[in-house]
Design an enzyme around this catalytic site. Sequence first.
Site, short mmCIF file in Angstrom:
data_model
loop_
_atom_site.label_atom_id
_atom_site.label_comp_id
_atom_site.label_asym_id
_atom_site.label_seq_id
_atom_site.Cartn_x
_atom_site.Cartn_y
_atom_site.Cartn_z
N ILE A 526 0.82 -1.22 0.00
CA ILE A 526 0.00 0.00 0.00
C ILE A 526 0.85 1.26 0.00
CG2 ILE A 526 -1.99 -1.07 1.11
CD1 ILE A 526 -0.98 -0.02 3.77
N VAL A 528 5.29 2.82 -0.75
CA VAL A 528 6.70 2.56 -0.93
C VAL A 528 7.46 3.86 -0.69
CG1 VAL A 528 6.62 3.03 -3.42
CG2 VAL A 528 8.43 1.58 -2.49
N GLY A 529 8.67 3.74 -0.15
CA GLY A 529 9.50 4.92 0.12
C GLY A 529 10.96 4.55 0.07
N GLY A 530 11.82 5.47 0.54
CA GLY A 530 13.25 5.22 0.51
C GLY A 530 13.66 4.05 1.38
N GLY A 532 11.77 1.23 1.83
CA GLY A 532 11.26 -0.03 1.31
C GLY A 532 9.76 0.05 1.09
N LYS A 533 9.03 -1.03 1.38
CA LYS A 533 7.60 -1.08 1.11
C LYS A 533 6.79 -1.13 2.40
CE LYS A 533 7.79 -3.29 -3.44
NZ LYS A 533 7.36 -4.46 -4.26
N ASP A 644 7.92 17.29 7.37
CA ASP A 644 7.41 16.76 6.10
C ASP A 644 5.88 16.72 6.13
OD1 ASP A 644 7.65 15.84 3.54
OD2 ASP A 644 8.01 13.76 4.08
#
Length: 849
Positions: A526, A528-530, A532-533, A644
């Site tokens: 659902i 994803v980022g730096g 992982g998932k 952020d």
Amino acid sequence: MSKLRKKYLEHLLCVLIFFTYVIGYGEAQSKSFLVDCGSNTTTEVDGRTWVGDLSPNKSVTLQGFDAITASTSKGSSVYAEIYKTARVFDAVLNYTFEGITQGNYFVRLHFSPFAIENHNVNESSFSVFADGLRLMLDINIAGEIAHKNLILESTGHNATASSLVKEFLLPTGPGKLVLSFIPEKGSFGFVNAIEIVSVDDKLFKESVTKVGGSEVELGLGGRGIETMYRLNVGGPKLGPSKDLKLYRTWETDLSYMVIENAGVEVKNSSNITYALADDSPVAPLLVYETARMMSNTEVLEKRFNISWKFEVDPNFDYLVRLHFCELLVDKQNQRIFRIYINNQTAAGNFDIFAHAGGKNKGIYQDYFDPVSSKNDVLWIQLGPDSSVGASGDALLSGLEIFKLSKNGNLAHLIRFDSTGHSVSDSKMRIIWISVGAGIAIIIFFVFLGILVVCLCKKRRSKSDESKNNPPGWRPLFLHVNNSTANAKATGGSLRLNTLAASTMGRKFTLAEIRAATKNFDDGLAIGVGGFGKVYRGELEDGTLIAIKRATPHSQQGLAEFETEIVMLSRLRHRHLVSLIGFCDEHNEMILVYEYMANGTLRSHLFGSNLPPLSWKQRLEACIGSARGLHYLHTGSERGIIHRDVKTTNILLDENFVAKMSDFGLSKAGPSMDHTHVSTAVKGSFGYLDPEYFRRQQLTEKSDVYSFGVVLFEAVCARAVINPTLPKDQINLAEWALSWQKQRNLESIIDSNLRGNYSPESLEKYGEIAEKCLADEGKNRPMMGEVLWSLEYVLQIHEAWLRKQNGENSFSSSQAVEEAPESFTLPACSNQDSSETEQSQTGSALHNSA
């Protein structure tokens, strides 16, 4: 006869003019001295004749008979020929220049180290004086060049510097000028060439503008000047032959830009002139033919600036000279911008066309800036002035930075070793390493017995671990307050202690995680980022969870992963996503969160097929996230800055309760005796606080700015940056703010809201968002004030709904009458604190990072 006499007089006049020119030219030439040190011949370089210091010359006297010469066959610069020789000295060396007339002179000292027999140039150290004014102190030329190359490398440029030219402007009386080179005891020095050039008295003005203040007198008659930087902004490097009056070198500006693509190069070589005829000595016209202008496509955030960053010597006064030439616009008030020097406004509403009196006319502006003893960086920044209606961008053609002497001194004692690093830093590292080693030895002997036992246990545990875990990235042993540096040093692992485990909830087995995610099925991903998932999972009891699985290949993700652990292990609030537990088996780094069934706020605004949110639901989502941010800012002694804030980090649970998520970039707030946290700029484009971007100074008001963008995004339901739109609509914050200032926000709101909101509530809502987006943080409200104001907006809307339904218990007009005129901070902290108790179970994270 009269005709012959007339013709004779004309010839005589021409002869007189010719001799006057020759004599004047000869006098001008006599004011310049070009010395090729260590040579006995004359050499032609850049159209000028350089005379060896061993050649017979009545104007230049060399004293210091122990000095020797050295030579090399190498050389690649424009001065390669005169860099092939050098004057080497291990005792005092004096150069005396006779016949100096009173005035100002550029003194340039050329250094190009090469292998010298019986001398190691990496260990050279010497000082230089000019008629008692100290120009350099214990300088190591090889170290200075290496340091310059380190700076170039740090900005992604190839390090090509192999020589060093130090330029000084000296006021000199009639008679002679003495340059003294004094080696440090036990060391030696060298010099390749000396250049002395007469300077027009009009090059500098005595009265200049002080940054953030009024006019000041420089007192240049009794002060020396060192040229720190001279840049041809937006253009190529200009060598001495391109600056025939003063033979200066103009470097390119790319190496000093904070963000290279923040500005584009522009050029116009047609009909460039000086705005004032007297300005011709200031810079060659070639400088004004090129410029750098703010990008239109590469940098879409038009509230940001073009920034240049320079290393300077602390505790000196600086003269900053900026060169401008309007190359594009042909009318006044089309390009208006601000000039910032060291984060202070040096000039506002600056219009090049107006100052120069037209297009293609070169001008310059001088600014005086005293740099404190605690500051070794000087920032130059240009950006649009949002207080005026002009839409033009900033533009700069050239830049010079001059250091002014203080108490007869221009030198700053900082030495660099042959690698380019500060010698003092190296010595301090050695001292601290020695102290640490001594303490470690003492501890070792005191607790020797205990350490032996611990080591034995550790060996047994390592043996067991090696059987279960293959080599590579070590398992996740989460450790609160561990540094990222330590994490990298341990191969990417984070160590878990008992306290961390107790604050992080349940410890899951890898088997449970695999079962919950169907062995990490990509269909359940659902986000994803730096790191992982993120997967949606379901436990055996039916509880939905969100699982963040880190990848071992991203150091950036590792750092953010650890920050998230540190923050969430000590944060509990109804409007912050909860950490349920973790898993640290078999080289895995996994965190488990509550599941947020309705995903991100953004997904309900645009870009999906989900039903649109009502005005009340949007207000409640903004209020919930504001409560979470207010808790972050006030819930601990120093507070926490999220850094952020955006709609993809505002998640909605099954009841559409909003919660803040993703604390990977969060920072502890400033301590009591500080106003900000100095840190590199991080965050999401379109939401970034322009003041934070300019100054690299993070405050709680940076979150307030980002939240203001969220408020406009929630009501307009569009992306914060959309490059496919017309130029004035690309940036949502600017576009919406311009409509809000016209008190016409309803013209651009989401069409799904039309007719379904209270106009009074929208009016107050727009005012809150406008205050959040103030250019300066001091003019923005605190998050608590924003929270209270949004709750008041919701009251107005609910009163309007009741009125629409025929209920008269409370009217929107009453709500307006009862509301105070200005923001006040209610006792909402108690409300937040009452909500800090939160279940460790629940539904789970939906993080799209």
